[in-house]
Design a protein around this motif. Structure first.
Motif, PDB file in Angstrom:
ATOM      1  N   TRP A 130       0.819  -1.211   0.000  1.00 32.90           N
ATOM      2  CA  TRP A 130       0.000   0.000   0.000  1.00 32.90           C
ATOM      3  C   TRP A 130       0.854   1.262   0.000  1.00 32.90           C
ATOM      4  O   TRP A 130       0.553   2.223  -0.683  1.00 32.90           O
ATOM      5  CB  TRP A 130      -0.984  -0.007   1.182  1.00 32.90           C
ATOM      6  N   TYR A 131       1.923   1.253   0.770  1.00 30.44           N
ATOM      7  CA  TYR A 131       2.810   2.416   0.812  1.00 30.44           C
ATOM      8  C   TYR A 131       3.426   2.668  -0.567  1.00 30.44           C
ATOM      9  O   TYR A 131       3.408   3.795  -1.074  1.00 30.44           O
ATOM     10  CB  TYR A 131       3.903   2.210   1.870  1.00 30.44           C
ATOM     11  N   ALA A 132       3.996   1.631  -1.173  1.00 30.81           N
ATOM     12  CA  ALA A 132       4.637   1.786  -2.483  1.00 30.81           C
ATOM     13  C   ALA A 132       3.626   2.177  -3.559  1.00 30.81           C
ATOM     14  O   ALA A 132       3.928   3.000  -4.429  1.00 30.81           O
ATOM     15  CB  ALA A 132       5.355   0.489  -2.866  1.00 30.81           C
ATOM     16  N   LEU A 133       2.422   1.618  -3.495  1.00 32.58           N
ATOM     17  CA  LEU A 133       1.377   1.955  -4.462  1.00 32.58           C
ATOM     18  C   LEU A 133       1.000   3.432  -4.365  1.00 32.58           C
ATOM     19  O   LEU A 133       0.957   4.148  -5.371  1.00 32.58           O
ATOM     20  CB  LEU A 133       0.148   1.070  -4.228  1.00 32.58           C
ATOM     21  N   ASP A 134       0.742   3.902  -3.157  1.00 29.29           N
ATOM     22  CA  ASP A 134       0.289   5.281  -2.988  1.00 29.29           C
ATOM     23  C   ASP A 134       1.392   6.315  -3.204  1.00 29.29           C
ATOM     24  O   ASP A 134       1.116   7.449  -3.592  1.00 29.29           O
ATOM     25  CB  ASP A 134      -0.346   5.462  -1.608  1.00 29.29           C
ATOM     26  N   THR A 135       2.646   5.930  -2.970  1.00 33.66           N
ATOM     27  CA  THR A 135       3.753   6.854  -3.215  1.00 33.66           C
ATOM     28  C   THR A 135       4.349   6.668  -4.609  1.00 33.66           C
ATOM     29  O   THR A 135       5.278   7.385  -4.976  1.00 33.66           O
ATOM     30  CB  THR A 135       4.869   6.671  -2.158  1.00 33.66           C
ATOM     31  N   LYS A 136       3.813   5.718  -5.344  1.00 31.16           N
ATOM     32  CA  LYS A 136       4.248   5.411  -6.709  1.00 31.16           C
ATOM     33  C   LYS A 136       5.730   5.032  -6.773  1.00 31.16           C
ATOM     34  O   LYS A 136       6.452   5.410  -7.678  1.00 31.16           O
ATOM     35  CB  LYS A 136       3.896   6.553  -7.656  1.00 31.16           C
ATOM     36  N   ASP A 137       6.149   4.265  -5.778  1.00 31.99           N
ATOM     37  CA  ASP A 137       7.500   3.719  -5.733  1.00 31.99           C
ATOM     38  C   ASP A 137       7.446   2.369  -6.440  1.00 31.99           C
ATOM     39  O   ASP A 137       7.322   1.314  -5.815  1.00 31.99           O
ATOM     40  CB  ASP A 137       7.955   3.575  -4.276  1.00 31.99           C
ATOM     41  N   TRP A 138       7.524   2.403  -7.773  1.00 33.26           N
ATOM     42  CA  TRP A 138       7.241   1.222  -8.588  1.00 33.26           C
ATOM     43  C   TRP A 138       8.293   0.129  -8.445  1.00 33.26           C
ATOM     44  O   TRP A 138       7.964  -1.057  -8.535  1.00 33.26           O
ATOM     45  CB  TRP A 138       7.011   1.614 -10.039  1.00 33.26           C
ATOM     46  N   ALA A 139       9.543   0.487  -8.202  1.00 35.06           N
ATOM     47  CA  ALA A 139      10.573  -0.545  -7.994  1.00 35.06           C
ATOM     48  C   ALA A 139      10.292  -1.318  -6.700  1.00 35.06           C
ATOM     49  O   ALA A 139      10.367  -2.555  -6.670  1.00 35.06           O
ATOM     50  CB  ALA A 139      11.964   0.087  -7.951  1.00 35.06           C
ATOM     51  N   ARG A 140       9.967  -0.593  -5.646  1.00 35.56           N
ATOM     52  CA  ARG A 140       9.632  -1.252  -4.370  1.00 35.56           C
ATOM     53  C   ARG A 140       8.373  -2.094  -4.538  1.00 35.56           C
ATOM     54  O   ARG A 140       8.283  -3.208  -4.016  1.00 35.56           O
ATOM     55  CB  ARG A 140       9.424  -0.201  -3.281  1.00 35.56           C
ATOM     56  N   PHE A 141       7.385  -1.577  -5.251  1.00 31.95           N
ATOM     57  CA  PHE A 141       6.124  -2.274  -5.486  1.00 31.95           C
ATOM     58  C   PHE A 141       6.378  -3.585  -6.236  1.00 31.95           C
ATOM     59  O   PHE A 141       5.904  -4.647  -5.833  1.00 31.95           O
ATOM     60  CB  PHE A 141       5.175  -1.356  -6.259  1.00 31.95           C
ATOM     61  N   GLU A 142       7.134  -3.518  -7.316  1.00 33.39           N
ATOM     62  CA  GLU A 142       7.395  -4.706  -8.128  1.00 33.39           C
ATOM     63  C   GLU A 142       8.099  -5.800  -7.333  1.00 33.39           C
ATOM     64  O   GLU A 142       7.842  -6.994  -7.532  1.00 33.39           O
ATOM     65  CB  GLU A 142       8.249  -4.325  -9.349  1.00 33.39           C
TER      66      GLU A 142
END
Length: 175
Positions: A21-33
């Motif tokens: 949720w944090y990576a999604l909302d902050t658009k941290d796509w590397a962390r999200f992936e």
């Protein structure tokens, strides 16, 4: 697995979802992936019906739909992140999850249902959504738990869905 190992696994899975949720909302796509297995299966078929304000019909399982190549299924973390990062590039989102049901099925497999609230704003339309994430997890050889499948189901929406601009009301999406 002993009880302590199960508790450690549950806490590790909670951290994966909090990071999601944090990576999604902050658009941290590397962390999200990095939260997904290489061949993760993402099932957004219900979201398409929800976005159009249509009732969700009976559907095949996520795995059956993936094998059949059905629309609304994305296979692979890179494909999912590419699709999501493009769709959300200018949107403001807030995602919250609460009180998950997490089942540790084996030393390297788990399932979870996460109650969801999200706020999605594309600059012109706003949606407050309520529903559940249905997920499976796999423990990797390095000890990390990763999301191996995800299905989003909605129970209610208030506002206008940014994808198609359909006005969504609670009774439209109730199951």
């Amino acid at each position: 697995m002993d009880d302590l190992s199960k508790l450690v696994a549950v806490e590790s899975i909670r951290k994966v979802k909090a990071t999601y949720w944090y990576a999604l909302d902050t658009k941290d796509w590397a962390r999200f992936e990095a939260l997904f297995t290489e061949n993760t299966i993402i099932d957004m078929r219900e979201e398409a019906y929800f976005a159009e304000g249509k009732p969700v019909p009976e559907m095949s399982s996520t795995q059956e739909a993936a094998a059949a190549g059905e629309a609304g299924i994305t296979i692979g973390r890179r494909a999912f992140v590419a699709r999501l990062s493009t769709a959300l590039s200018t949107w403001r989102t807030v995602h919250h999850g609460h009180a998950p049901i997490i089942d540790i099925d084996s030393a390297d497999e788990a399932r979870a249902i996460w109650p969801l609230f999200d706020y999605i704003d594309d600059g012109n339309r706003v949606l407050k959504g309520y529903g559940h994430y249905h997920e499976t997890y796999q423990k990797q050889s390095d000890g990390r738990w990763l999301i191996s499948s995800l299905r989003l189901s909605r129970l209610r929406g208030d506002g206008t869905h940014p994808i198609l601009g359909s006005r969504v009301h609670a009774e439209d999406s109730a199951r």
